[in-house]
Design a protein around this motif. Structure first.
Motif, mmCIF file in Angstrom:
data_model
loop_
_atom_site.group_PDB
_atom_site.id
_atom_site.type_symbol
_atom_site.label_atom_id
_atom_site.label_comp_id
_atom_site.label_asym_id
_atom_site.label_seq_id
_atom_site.Cartn_x
_atom_site.Cartn_y
_atom_site.Cartn_z
ATOM 1 N N MET A 16 0.876 -1.160 0.000
ATOM 2 C CA MET A 16 0.000 0.000 0.000
ATOM 3 C C MET A 16 0.926 1.227 0.000
ATOM 4 O O MET A 16 2.059 1.157 0.513
ATOM 5 C CB MET A 16 -0.781 -0.079 1.298
ATOM 6 N N HIS A 121 -12.691 12.392 0.596
ATOM 7 C CA HIS A 121 -13.365 11.149 1.002
ATOM 8 C C HIS A 121 -13.443 11.053 2.514
ATOM 9 O O HIS A 121 -14.381 10.503 3.071
ATOM 10 C CB HIS A 121 -12.603 9.934 0.479
ATOM 11 N N ASP A 145 3.538 6.718 -7.750
ATOM 12 C CA ASP A 145 3.025 5.372 -7.460
ATOM 13 C C ASP A 145 3.747 4.821 -6.221
ATOM 14 O O ASP A 145 4.573 5.516 -5.608
ATOM 15 C CB ASP A 145 3.176 4.439 -8.670
ATOM 16 N N GLN A 146 3.463 3.593 -5.869
ATOM 17 C CA GLN A 146 3.965 3.020 -4.624
ATOM 18 C C GLN A 146 5.477 2.815 -4.668
ATOM 19 O O GLN A 146 6.162 3.060 -3.676
ATOM 20 C CB GLN A 146 3.236 1.693 -4.319
ATOM 21 N N ARG A 174 -5.269 8.392 -3.292
ATOM 22 C CA ARG A 174 -5.106 7.356 -4.318
ATOM 23 C C ARG A 174 -3.697 6.777 -4.361
ATOM 24 O O ARG A 174 -3.437 5.825 -5.084
ATOM 25 C CB ARG A 174 -5.477 7.916 -5.690
ATOM 26 N N HIS A 177 -3.728 5.068 -0.039
ATOM 27 C CA HIS A 177 -4.683 3.975 0.141
ATOM 28 C C HIS A 177 -4.832 3.124 -1.098
ATOM 29 O O HIS A 177 -5.873 2.493 -1.306
ATOM 30 C CB HIS A 177 -6.046 4.526 0.574
ATOM 31 N N ALA A 178 -3.828 3.134 -1.941
ATOM 32 C CA ALA A 178 -3.832 2.230 -3.079
ATOM 33 C C ALA A 178 -2.585 1.380 -2.950
ATOM 34 O O ALA A 178 -1.664 1.728 -2.209
ATOM 35 C CB ALA A 178 -3.820 3.020 -4.378
ATOM 36 N N SER A 179 -2.567 0.269 -3.645
ATOM 37 C CA SER A 179 -1.424 -0.635 -3.553
ATOM 38 C C SER A 179 -0.842 -0.875 -4.927
ATOM 39 O O SER A 179 -1.548 -0.774 -5.934
ATOM 40 C CB SER A 179 -1.850 -1.966 -2.939
ATOM 41 N N MET A 256 0.011 11.603 -8.711
ATOM 42 C CA MET A 256 -0.951 10.662 -9.291
ATOM 43 C C MET A 256 -1.341 11.063 -10.698
ATOM 44 O O MET A 256 -1.688 10.215 -11.518
ATOM 45 C CB MET A 256 -2.223 10.599 -8.427
ATOM 46 N N SER A 259 0.458 9.102 -13.242
ATOM 47 C CA SER A 259 -0.029 7.735 -13.466
ATOM 48 C C SER A 259 -1.277 7.727 -14.342
ATOM 49 O O SER A 259 -1.432 6.878 -15.228
ATOM 50 C CB SER A 259 -0.316 7.045 -12.132
ATOM 51 N N TYR A 260 -2.175 8.679 -14.090
ATOM 52 C CA TYR A 260 -3.384 8.732 -14.925
ATOM 53 C C TYR A 260 -3.021 9.081 -16.376
ATOM 54 O O TYR A 260 -3.620 8.561 -17.313
ATOM 55 C CB TYR A 260 -4.369 9.763 -14.384
ATOM 56 N N HIS B 20 -6.524 -7.514 -2.391
ATOM 57 C CA HIS B 20 -5.080 -7.598 -2.174
ATOM 58 C C HIS B 20 -4.549 -8.987 -2.514
ATOM 59 O O HIS B 20 -3.452 -9.131 -3.056
ATOM 60 C CB HIS B 20 -4.741 -7.230 -0.727
ATOM 61 N N ARG B 34 -2.103 -3.066 -9.529
ATOM 62 C CA ARG B 34 -2.512 -1.898 -8.740
ATOM 63 C C ARG B 34 -3.838 -2.246 -8.057
ATOM 64 O O ARG B 34 -4.668 -2.952 -8.643
ATOM 65 C CB ARG B 34 -2.775 -0.692 -9.636
ATOM 66 N N VAL B 35 -4.004 -1.710 -6.851
ATOM 67 C CA VAL B 35 -5.311 -1.832 -6.195
ATOM 68 C C VAL B 35 -5.704 -0.451 -5.694
ATOM 69 O O VAL B 35 -4.914 0.210 -5.017
ATOM 70 C CB VAL B 35 -5.267 -2.780 -4.970
ATOM 71 N N GLY B 36 -6.898 -0.016 -6.032
ATOM 72 C CA GLY B 36 -7.415 1.237 -5.475
ATOM 73 C C GLY B 36 -8.655 0.938 -4.663
ATOM 74 O O GLY B 36 -9.491 0.154 -5.103
ATOM 75 N N GLU B 37 -8.723 1.508 -3.482
ATOM 76 C CA GLU B 37 -9.893 1.202 -2.646
ATOM 77 C C GLU B 37 -10.676 2.472 -2.380
ATOM 78 O O GLU B 37 -10.110 3.529 -2.208
ATOM 79 C CB GLU B 37 -9.487 0.674 -1.266
ATOM 80 N N TYR B 58 -0.905 1.709 -14.647
ATOM 81 C CA TYR B 58 -0.174 2.725 -13.871
ATOM 82 C C TYR B 58 -0.973 3.219 -12.664
ATOM 83 O O TYR B 58 -0.524 3.133 -11.535
ATOM 84 C CB TYR B 58 0.201 3.899 -14.779
ATOM 85 N N GLY B 59 -2.151 3.763 -12.914
ATOM 86 C CA GLY B 59 -2.956 4.301 -11.817
ATOM 87 C C GLY B 59 -3.799 3.212 -11.172
ATOM 88 O O GLY B 59 -3.944 2.116 -11.719
ATOM 89 N N PRO B 60 -4.382 3.510 -9.980
ATOM 90 C CA PRO B 60 -5.111 2.483 -9.252
ATOM 91 C C PRO B 60 -6.599 2.392 -9.595
ATOM 92 O O PRO B 60 -7.279 1.537 -9.042
ATOM 93 C CB PRO B 60 -4.931 2.928 -7.797
#
Ligand SMILES: Cc1ncc(C[n+]2csc(CCOP(=O)(O)OP(=O)(O)O)c2C)c(N)n1
Lengths: 653, 199
Positions: A16, A121, A145-146, A174, A177-179, A256, A259-260, B20, B34-37, B58-60
């Protein structure tokens, strides 16, 4: 050991964003970690706290962010590599120290990690704290990114020691709380010897007011450092420029946004089709690279999360250079809205517009889409089944009902109990323009009148009381949780007691900092590294502050809680009620869950919905049979619904 | 290669855990992930959705109408997320066991009929597989393993192309050893149920 702390350089694993930041700090060999929880930043501290005993460093949940940044800077001045973490709003609380620190700089690496929340959020604002790093003149990094979150954090410690300046690391929801997949580096050791030198390189280095020149002199020194900051940014591996000589358009992005943009270029099969400048070292931004992109392109799209910070910097630079360019982004509504977070659809649209390519359309059945919209009902945020706040609010609601014509203002605060001001999405509210108007309260989700930021409820109550002076039919109350009490309420409690302001302050003590994910509060008897410690006593604190009317009650005993709240509200002066009951989720985690016994005796139920008004998600009501019911999957046998049933139709054994 | 999987449900059902697991398995299979929550303020009972992206990503976050698989652990959330994210060629794997929102229990809203949810999603996604995840998990011995049944069902769509054992290994490592066998059963039961429905 938590996988974040594994000494396995080269391992590729899912982390994460917050774990990646913690890992970066561990790889840099931190000695002290400190923070105050706040979504979406908390896991940085949680992970550091878990790893600290094993890896031999220290982690502390400070009582608020101001204390945290002071603890952190104190540690860093000795030469220790130190990380301090908080959420966006936390930086506002820490601002006094934050804005002053660059005047002295630091000796040991000091990294200030702040997680912003575009889209709000979990926050009261969408504030972009990159702007605050610029305001404080502190260099700022922003990962995309991570992997970069880990690498940048580790690099930030080195940079901080090289520049003798704290480094600001800005994350967003993003990222935090993203992995994503991250390749671990080795666990390192910090190079500096920890010690103390009060005249480190400058006379009275750590005394802002000290000689020579006092604070203004130090500000001058900070200005002299700027060229070094800029040189780091120009040469930073986190700023990447790729010019396409065949194109006259370009994308500039940060964090971010990068990445988008990469996702959009990939989906549109346009990688390499235009010039791109990816900025990870965002303050100061790399001016030379920005110049090059301005020269290479006539039309530039800027994709950044938050304010148009880089966009404005580019525009300023273009105008300084006398270049007429089309620069669009956050300040151009039609391209990217000025508020709310970025998302891949939005960025794809902006990028396709820039490149003049079309997005493949998706055909959908409009009837099904319309039907789906009609069928979808909201799922409003609710307190958990058996939450002690349900008991506190039920008691307060009973007192408010008995007061009949008196108007009770209930000021909220920040914590799980803030849901008392969310309302239910499916309910229709009709606002009016009257100066004074009383509204019925049919669920705990309507009980709060105000919610702003941590600690503001009690202070606002004090102000309302003074403004409504002489009208004793208007009662004024405020609520706050135990973590919030110690974070931001202590000076207000002292003030209300000192001036005997006639308000009632309810402390909803559930023994944990629950809303942010159950970090310890001063009531939890455990520290940030999991060791047992003594708790702080809220009643003793109030007594020491000479609070004259002090009540305590069990939040799960409605009769007791209602009586305590009533006496406090009737008391002509400052009154505090401590309503206690440990967070039910924590109890269940520790003791395990049992089959609930609570059920409704259907024949006895008169369908009055008194139980439903408690607002517990485990209480059901069948509109056809007009009978209440209990959801056995959610119920935890707290007994609150049974206590409000006028005909004893809810049985708990 | 790009695979987008949306896992949605209600806080406490384990959708974040499941997402995950899927991403970790993808990494172990040599992919990027990638994981976005997204979840709300509520600790329990709030709506939760997890975007899992595998491959050249790339993005989550998943773009609208681009989810190849929507794993709906709860039907109302399946409807909410499915209408926005399911790709018209995609598969929705739906657990038909509702968790009622407070809006419904307080009488402010009515829970949509499950058959209607299913029918509507059929008009929006390529396929809908109703998998009784909660029931199957209960029969295996623990209703809490519903998220693993549903993960198995996602695998049963055939769209996740890496080896099943990689997923089972990550699942085994994610829980206490005593749950290993039960989780494996849950996964395989979900996979089989989905293959049977989609056949
Ligand atoms: C300045 C600031 N720091 C941190 C947060 C994050 N935050 C939200 S609620 C909360 C405290 C919750 O604890 P408590 O007051 O005990 O209430 P509970 O959630 O346990 O009911 C925190 C720290 C915030 N909103 N603002």
């Amino acid at each position: 050991m938590n996988k974040v702390g594994r000494d396995e350089a080269g391992l590729k694993t899912l982390l994460m964003g917050n774990e990646a930041i913690a890992r970066g700090a561990v790889e840099a060999g931190i000695k002290v970690g400190v923070g105050y929880p706040g979504t979406p930043s908390s896991e940085v501290g949680e992970v550091l706290g878990e790893l600290a005993p094993e890896l031999g460093f220290y982690f502390e949940w400070s009582l608020n962010e101001k204390v945290a940044i002071d603890v952190a800077s104190g540690a860093a001045l000795t030469g220790a590599r130190t990380l301090v973490m908080m959420k966006n709003a936390g930086l506002n609380v820490a601002m006094d120290t934050f804005a002053t620190l660059p005047y002295t700089g630091t000796r040991g690496g000091l990294v200030v990690v702040v997680a912003d929340d575009p889209g709000a959020h979990y926050s009261s604002t969408e504030q972009d704290t990159r702007v605050l790093s610029q305001y404080a003149e502190m260099p700022c990094l922003e990962p995309k990114d991570q992997q970069q979150a880990k690498d940048m954090t580790a690099a930030a410690f080195v940079l901080s020691e090289k520049l003798e300046m704290p480094i600001f690391l800005r994350s967003v929801t993003r990222l935090s709380h993203a992995s994503g997949d991250v390749i671990l580096g080795g666990i390192g050791e910090a190079p500096l010897e920890v010690g103390w030198n009060k005249h480190f390189k400058h006379p009275f280095r750590w005394a802002v007011y000290g000689p020579p020149g006092g604070a203004a002199g130090r500000h001058g020194w900070l200005k002299e450092q700027y060229p070094a900051f800029l040189a780091e940014s120009e040469n930073s591996p986190f700023n990447k420029l790729a010019i396409n000589p065949d194109s006259r358009v370009a994308v500039v992005s940060s964090g971010m946004g990068t990445s988008y943009v990469n996702d959009a270029l990939t989906a549109l099969k346009q990688q390499g089709a235009c010039s791109v400048l990816e900025i990870g070292f965002v303050y100061p931004p790399p001016v030379e690279k920005m110049k090059q992109i301005l020269q290479a392109a006539d039309s530039i799209l800027v994709v950044e999360e938050g304010n148009p910070m880089l966009e404005n910097a580019l525009k300023e630079l273009a105008s300084d250079l006398g270049l007429k360019k089309t620069i669009v982004g956050r300040s151009t509504k039609a391209v990217i809205p000025a508020f709310n977070e970025l998302n891949p659809d939005l960025v794809m649209k902006a990028v396709s517009g820039l490149l003049g390519v079309t997005i493949p359309t998706v055909k959908l059945d409009p009837a099904s889409l319309q039907r789906a919209e009609e069928l979808t009902v909201p799922r409003s945020s609710a307190l958990c089944a058996g939450c002690p706040h349900l008991g506190s609010y039920a008691a307060l609601a009973q007192v408010m009902k008995k007061l009949k014509d008196d108007l009770v203002i209930v000021n909220g605060d920040i914590g799980c109990y803030e849901q008392g001001g969310y309302g239910l999405a499916a309910q229709v509210i009709t606002p009016t323009s009257d100066a004074t108007r009383k509204y019925p309260v049919s669920s705990p989700y309507e009980i709060l009148d105000t919610t702003y930021v941590m600690g503001s409820g009690i202070g606002q109550a004090m102000g309302q009381r003074r403004a409504l002076a002489g009208d004793s039919s208007k009662k004024v109350a405020a609520v706050a949780g135990d973590s919030t009490f110690f974070h931001a309420c202590l000076p207000a409690v002292a003030g209300a007691s000192l001036y005997n302001t006639d308000i009632t302050f309810l402390v909803l003590d559930n023994s944990w900092t629950c809303m942010t994910g159950h970090q310890p509060s001063p009531r939890s008897s455990v520290d940030g590294m999991g060791a047992k410690i003594d708790t702080l006593d809220i009643a003793a604190v109030c007594k020491a502050m000479s609070v004259k009317c002090l009540k305590t009650a069990n939040a799960y005993n409605l009769e007791e809680a209602t009586a305590a709240v009533r006496e406090a509200i009737d008391f002509p002066g400052f009154a505090v009620v401590i309503l206690s009951g440990e967070c039910m989720l924590q109890v269940l985690r520790r003791d395990g869950s049992k089959e609930p016994k609570t059920h409704v005796v259907t024949e006895t139920c008169i369908g009055c919905k008194a139980c439903v008004r408690v607002g517990c998600p485990a209480t059901l009501f069948d509109p056809k049979t007009k009978k209440a019911g209990i959801d056995p999957l959610l119920c935890v046998d707290c007994g609150l619904c049974a206590q409000v049933c006028p005909v004893s139709a809810i049985v708990t054994e | 290669m790009e695979l987008n999987v949306m896992i949605c449900g209600v806080g406490g059902q384990g959708s974040v855990r499941a997402s995950h697991i899927l991403a970790e398995a993808a990494i172990n299979a040599g992919e990027r992930a990638r994981v976005g929550e997204t979840f709300g303020a509520a600790m329990r009972g709030g709506k939760v959705s997890s975007h899992v992206r595998i491959g050249d990503v790339y993005g989550p976050l998943i773009r609208e109408r681009s989810a190849d698989i929507v794993v709906a652990q709860e039907p109302l959330e399946g409807l909410r997320i499915g209408q926005k994210f399911a790709s018209p060629q995609g598969v929705v794997v739906l657990n038909p066991a509702p968790v009622y929102p407070v809006d419904v229990s307080t009488g402010n809203a009515e829970y949509p009929p499950i058959e209607e949810i299913e029918k509507t999603l059929r008009g929006l996604a390529g396929k809908v597989a109703v998998i009784e995840g909660t029931r199957i998990a209960g029969e295996i011995g623990n209703p809490r393993s519903m998220n693993i049944v549903m993960l198995g069902a996602a695998y049963g769509t055939g769209l996740i192309t890496f080896d099943r054992q990689i997923l089972l290994d990550v699942i085994a490592a994610a829980f206490k050893p005593k749950f290993k066998e039960m989780n494996e059963q849950a996964f395989l039961a979900g996979e089989k149920a989905c293959r049977d429905v989609l056949r």
